[in-house]
Design an enzyme around this catalytic site. Structure first.
Site, mmCIF file in Angstrom:
data_model
loop_
_atom_site.group_PDB
_atom_site.id
_atom_site.type_symbol
_atom_site.label_atom_id
_atom_site.label_comp_id
_atom_site.label_asym_id
_atom_site.label_seq_id
_atom_site.Cartn_x
_atom_site.Cartn_y
_atom_site.Cartn_z
ATOM 1 N N ALA B 121 0.819 -1.207 0.000
ATOM 2 C CA ALA B 121 0.000 0.000 0.000
ATOM 3 C C ALA B 121 0.854 1.259 0.000
ATOM 4 O O ALA B 121 0.461 2.288 -0.551
ATOM 5 C CB ALA B 121 -0.925 0.002 1.212
ATOM 6 N N GLN B 229 -6.575 -0.978 5.316
ATOM 7 C CA GLN B 229 -7.214 -1.572 6.493
ATOM 8 C C GLN B 229 -8.660 -1.942 6.231
ATOM 9 O O GLN B 229 -9.271 -2.648 7.018
ATOM 10 C CB GLN B 229 -7.176 -0.574 7.664
ATOM 11 C CG GLN B 229 -5.800 -0.205 8.134
ATOM 12 C CD GLN B 229 -5.170 -1.316 8.950
ATOM 13 O OE1 GLN B 229 -5.846 -2.232 9.393
ATOM 14 N NE2 GLN B 229 -3.869 -1.241 9.133
ATOM 15 N N HIS B 251 -0.946 -7.836 3.331
ATOM 16 C CA HIS B 251 -0.732 -8.449 4.644
ATOM 17 C C HIS B 251 -1.692 -7.948 5.711
ATOM 18 O O HIS B 251 -1.542 -8.285 6.872
ATOM 19 C CB HIS B 251 0.725 -8.280 5.102
ATOM 20 C CG HIS B 251 1.103 -6.896 5.474
ATOM 21 N ND1 HIS B 251 1.366 -6.511 6.777
ATOM 22 C CD2 HIS B 251 1.299 -5.782 4.731
ATOM 23 C CE1 HIS B 251 1.695 -5.236 6.811
ATOM 24 N NE2 HIS B 251 1.672 -4.776 5.584
ATOM 25 N N THR B 289 9.180 -7.476 -12.424
ATOM 26 C CA THR B 289 8.530 -8.777 -12.488
ATOM 27 C C THR B 289 7.461 -8.880 -11.422
ATOM 28 O O THR B 289 7.703 -8.569 -10.257
ATOM 29 C CB THR B 289 9.563 -9.893 -12.254
ATOM 30 O OG1 THR B 289 10.579 -9.786 -13.230
ATOM 31 C CG2 THR B 289 8.908 -11.254 -12.329
ATOM 32 N N CYS B 375 3.492 4.195 15.246
ATOM 33 C CA CYS B 375 3.988 4.533 13.912
ATOM 34 C C CYS B 375 5.156 5.494 13.977
ATOM 35 O O CYS B 375 6.006 5.533 13.104
ATOM 36 C CB CYS B 375 2.864 5.139 13.073
ATOM 37 S SG CYS B 375 1.645 3.907 12.634
#
Lengths: 103, 451
Positions: B121, B229, B251, B289, B375
Site C-alpha cells: 500500500a 485496512q 498483509h 517482475t 507509527c
C-alpha cells in the site's frame, strides 16, 4: 489403543455405499484434522469454523447447493491436512501463552 | 494391555506430532535462550513464558493457511516468470497472476484491467499521490488530504509541496471523521486529487466514502482512498463510492507481506506517471517482475475475505463488545479514541486515564499490542493521529490499540482483559495523580512547584 490404531489407519474418507452426500461435510473428520494444527490460533479457528459451517450447511435442502457445499468441505479438508503438516514442520519451540498452564 | 496403558498418554497428547524441525534449514530464531526452562523466551532482558497472544492485527495479520496452501506450489515447482511468453512455466504463472487479479477485482467491484500489482500500500500511495499530480502538473496544482492519513501519504504530499504544489491538510472532528462541508469548501478549480483513507489504522474510524465520492464526482476531482485496512473487512464498491484510485495491501487481510494492488479507474480514465520505470510490466504503470507467489496469495486472501466477510464481521464485533464490557466492568476512566458508530470493530484504541503509557506497555509483555505512538516508533512524541483528534498529551501517551481479527479467540480476549486490568490497577495504585483525582482535586488547577 486398538481403536486409535484403527482410526489412524484410514487415509481416505470411506462413506457407506448408500450414503448420498448431504450438504455438510462430516464434522468428526474436520475436527480430527483441526486438532492436528500446532498453532493455537489456527487450531481454534479451524475447529470453530468447521463447527459453524457444519451447522449452516446441514440445513441445505436443494441438491446442487448441498453437493457444492459438500465438495467445498472436502476441498477444505484437503487443504487443512496439508497445512497441518507444514505448520508442524515449522512449529516454534515456545508455545503460545494461551496453551501454557495458568500461573 | 499394560503396555498400551503406558503408551496411551503418548497418543492422547494434545497438539501436533513432534515437529520435524531437524529437517528445516530455516535459521533458529535469535531470541530463544536455551536455559533450564526450555520454553521460556528471553528478549530485551524480559523473560516471557511463551509466545504472546497476538492482538495487533492493524500492524499485520497472520497468513491464513488456505492462502499459504495456494502460494506454496509457486515456490516449489511452478516458479516461472509470468512475463516469459515462450514456455509452460511462463504461461502457467501468467494464468495464475491473471486469476488472482480477477479475484482482487471482484472483491472491490472493479474490472480486472483496473488492478495493478505493486509491493504494498505504501507504493500504491506514492504512485497515486505523486503519479497523478505529476501527470496533470500543467493544469492541477492542489491536493487535499486529511491530518490523520498514513505517513506515506503525508510524506508524499510534503514532497509535492517541495516541488511547488499546494496541499491542504483537512482537520478532523473529535470523533475522527472528516467534515464534508469543509472538504467541499477546500476544493479549488485546480484541485488534482482528494485523498482520504477508508479505515484509519490507529483509531479504526470509517470515513464516509460514499459522500466524499459524490462530492468529488460533482466537482470533477479524482478521489483516492487508502483502503489497506478496509479491504475485506467492510464492503467496498468502487462504483457506488465514486473511487478513482485505491491502495490495497496484502498483509492486512491474512495474505503475504510484500504485495499490494493499486486500483486505477478506466472510465473516466485516470492517468498516472509511473514511479518505477522498466520493462513495461503492468501496462507500464509499475515495472518489474510481478511476484507470482505473493500475488497468488493476495488473490486467495481476497477470495477468502469475500466468503468470510459476514462471518468475521459478526464475530469480531462480538469480541470487541466483550473486550470493552470486560474492561469497563473492572476499571473506570477509560476513553475510546474515535467514533464508536463509524468504526471497524476490529480496532479498539483506548486511553486509560492516570496511567503512563510506556509503563503500561512494559507490563503487558504477554499481550502483543501497540501503543498510540507506534507509527512514530523511535520518538517519544504521541501519535499525530491522536493529536489531530484533539486528545490531550497525557491521554495520548497512555493509549493502547487492541486489534481483533479472524483468528482471535474469546479466551484470548478474556486473558487480554485480565492482564490489562491487572496492570492498570497496579499502576493506578502507585499513582499520586489518581489519588488526587479520586479525592476530587481538579488536576488542571494544580500549580506544580518548580525546583
Amino acid at each position: 489403543m486398538w481403536m486409535y490404531l484403527r482410526c489412524r489407519g484410514h487415509n481416505e474418507l470411506k462413506l457407506p455405499k448408500d450414503a448420498s452426500p448431504v450438504g455438510a461435510f462430516p464434522l468428526p473428520v474436520l475436527l480430527r484434522t483441526a486438532k492436528q494444527f500446532s498453532d493455537y490460533n489456527i487450531r481454534e479457528y479451524t475447529r470453530r469454523r468447521a463447527a459453524d459451517a457444519f451447522r449452516e450447511n446441514r440445513a441445505l435442502a436443494d441438491a446442487p447447493a448441498a453437493a457444492a457445499a459438500f465438495a467445498k468441505g472436502k476441498q477444505r479438508l484437503e487443504v487443512a491436512k496439508r497445512q497441518a503438516v507444514v505448520y508442524s514442520l515449522y512449529a516454534p519451540k515456545a508455545k503460545s501463552v494461551m496453551e501454557l498452564k495458568v500461573q | 494391555m499394560a503396555l498400551s496403558r503406558r503408551l496411551l498418554p503418548l497418543f492422547l497428547r494434545r497438539g501436533a506430532p513432534v515437529p520435524a524441525r531437524a529437517l528445516s534449514t530455516a535459521a533458529a530464531p535469535a531470541a530463544v535462550a536455551s536455559e533450564d526452562d526450555e520454553e521460556a523466551i528471553t528478549v530485551k532482558g524480559v523473560r516471557i513464558s511463551g509466545r504472546p497472544l497476538y492482538m495487533d492485527m492493524q500492524a499485520t495479520t497472520p497468513v491464513d493457511p488456505r492462502v499459504l496452501d495456494a502460494m506454496l506450489p509457486f515456490y516449489l515447482s511452478r516458479y516461472g516468470n509470468p512475463h516469459s511468453r515462450t514456455h509452460l512455466y511462463g504461461w502457467e504463472s501468467d494464468a495464475a497472476v491473471e486469476d488472482a487479479r480477477a479475484r482482487v477485482a471482484s472483491l472491490v467491484g472493479a474490472d480486472p484491467r483496473e488492478i495493478f500489482f505493486t509491493s504494498g500500500a505504501t507504493e500504491c500511495n506514492n504512485i497515486a499521490v505523486k503519479g497523478v499530480m505529476r501527470f496533470y502538473r500543467e493544469r492541477r496544482r492542489h491536493v487535499i488530504t486529511t491530518q490523520t492519513e498514513h505517513k506515506c501519504v503525508l510524506d508524499s504530499c510534503r514532497y509535492l509541496q517541495q516541488e511547488g504544489f499546494d496541499v491542504t491538510y483537512l482537520p478532523v472532528r473529535k470523533d475522527g471523521l472528516v467534515d464534508l462541508a469543509q472538504l467541499e469548501d477546500a476544493i479549488r478549480p485546480d484541485t488534482g486529487l482528494v485523498s482520504v483513507m477508508a479505515v484509519n489504522n490507529e483509531i479504526g474510524v470509517i470515513q464516509p466514502l460514499e459522500e466524499i465520492g459524490r462530492i468529488c464526482k460533482e466537482k470533477g476531482v479524482p478521489f483516492h482512498t487508502d483502503a489497506a485496512q478496509a479491504l475485506g473487512k467492510i464492503p467496498i464498491d468502487v462504483n457506488r463510492m465514486g473511487i478513482g484510485l485505491m491502495s490495497l495491501s496484502g498483509h492486512k487481510i491474512y495474505g503475504p507481506k510484500g504485495v499490494g494492488a493499486l486500483y486505477l479507474r478506466r472510465r473516466p480514465r485516470i492517468r498516472v506517471e509511473p514511479q518505477m520505470n522498466g520493462g513495461g510490466q503492468e501496462r507500464g504503470i509499475r515495472a518489474g517482475t510481478v511476484p507470482t507467489p505473493l500475488v497468488v496469495g493476495f488473490g486467495a486472501a481476497c477470495e477468502i475475505a469475500a466468503q468470510e466477510m459476514d462471518y468475521d464481521h459478526r464475530r469480531v464485533s462480538a469480541l470487541q463488545q466483550r473486550l470493552l464490557d470486560g474492561m469497563r466492568a473492572q476499571v473506570d476512566d477509560i476513553v475510546i479514541n474515535g467514533s464508536m458508530e463509524h468504526r471497524y470493530p476490529g480496532n479498539l484504541n483506548l486511553s486509560f486515564a492516570y496511567v503512563e503509557g510506556e509503563s503500561l506497555l512494559m507490563g503487558l509483555k504477554e499481550v502483543a499490542v501497540s501503543s498510540g505512538s507506534a507509527c512514530t516508533s523511535a520518538s517519544l512524541e504521541p501519535s499525530y493521529v491522536l493529536r489531530a483528534l484533539g486528545v490531550e498529551e497525557d491521554m495520548a501517551h497512555t493509549s493502547i490499540r487492541f486489534g481483533i481479527g479472524r483468528f482471535t479467540t474469546e479466551e484470548e480476549v478474556d486473558r487480554a482483559i485480565e492482564l490489562t486490568v491487572h496492570q492498570v490497577k497496579k499502576l493506578r495504585d502507585m499513582s499520586p495523580l489518581y489519588e488526587m483525582a479520586k479525592a476530587g482535586i481538579d488536576l488542571k488547577s494544580i500549580e506544580w512547584s518548580q525546583h
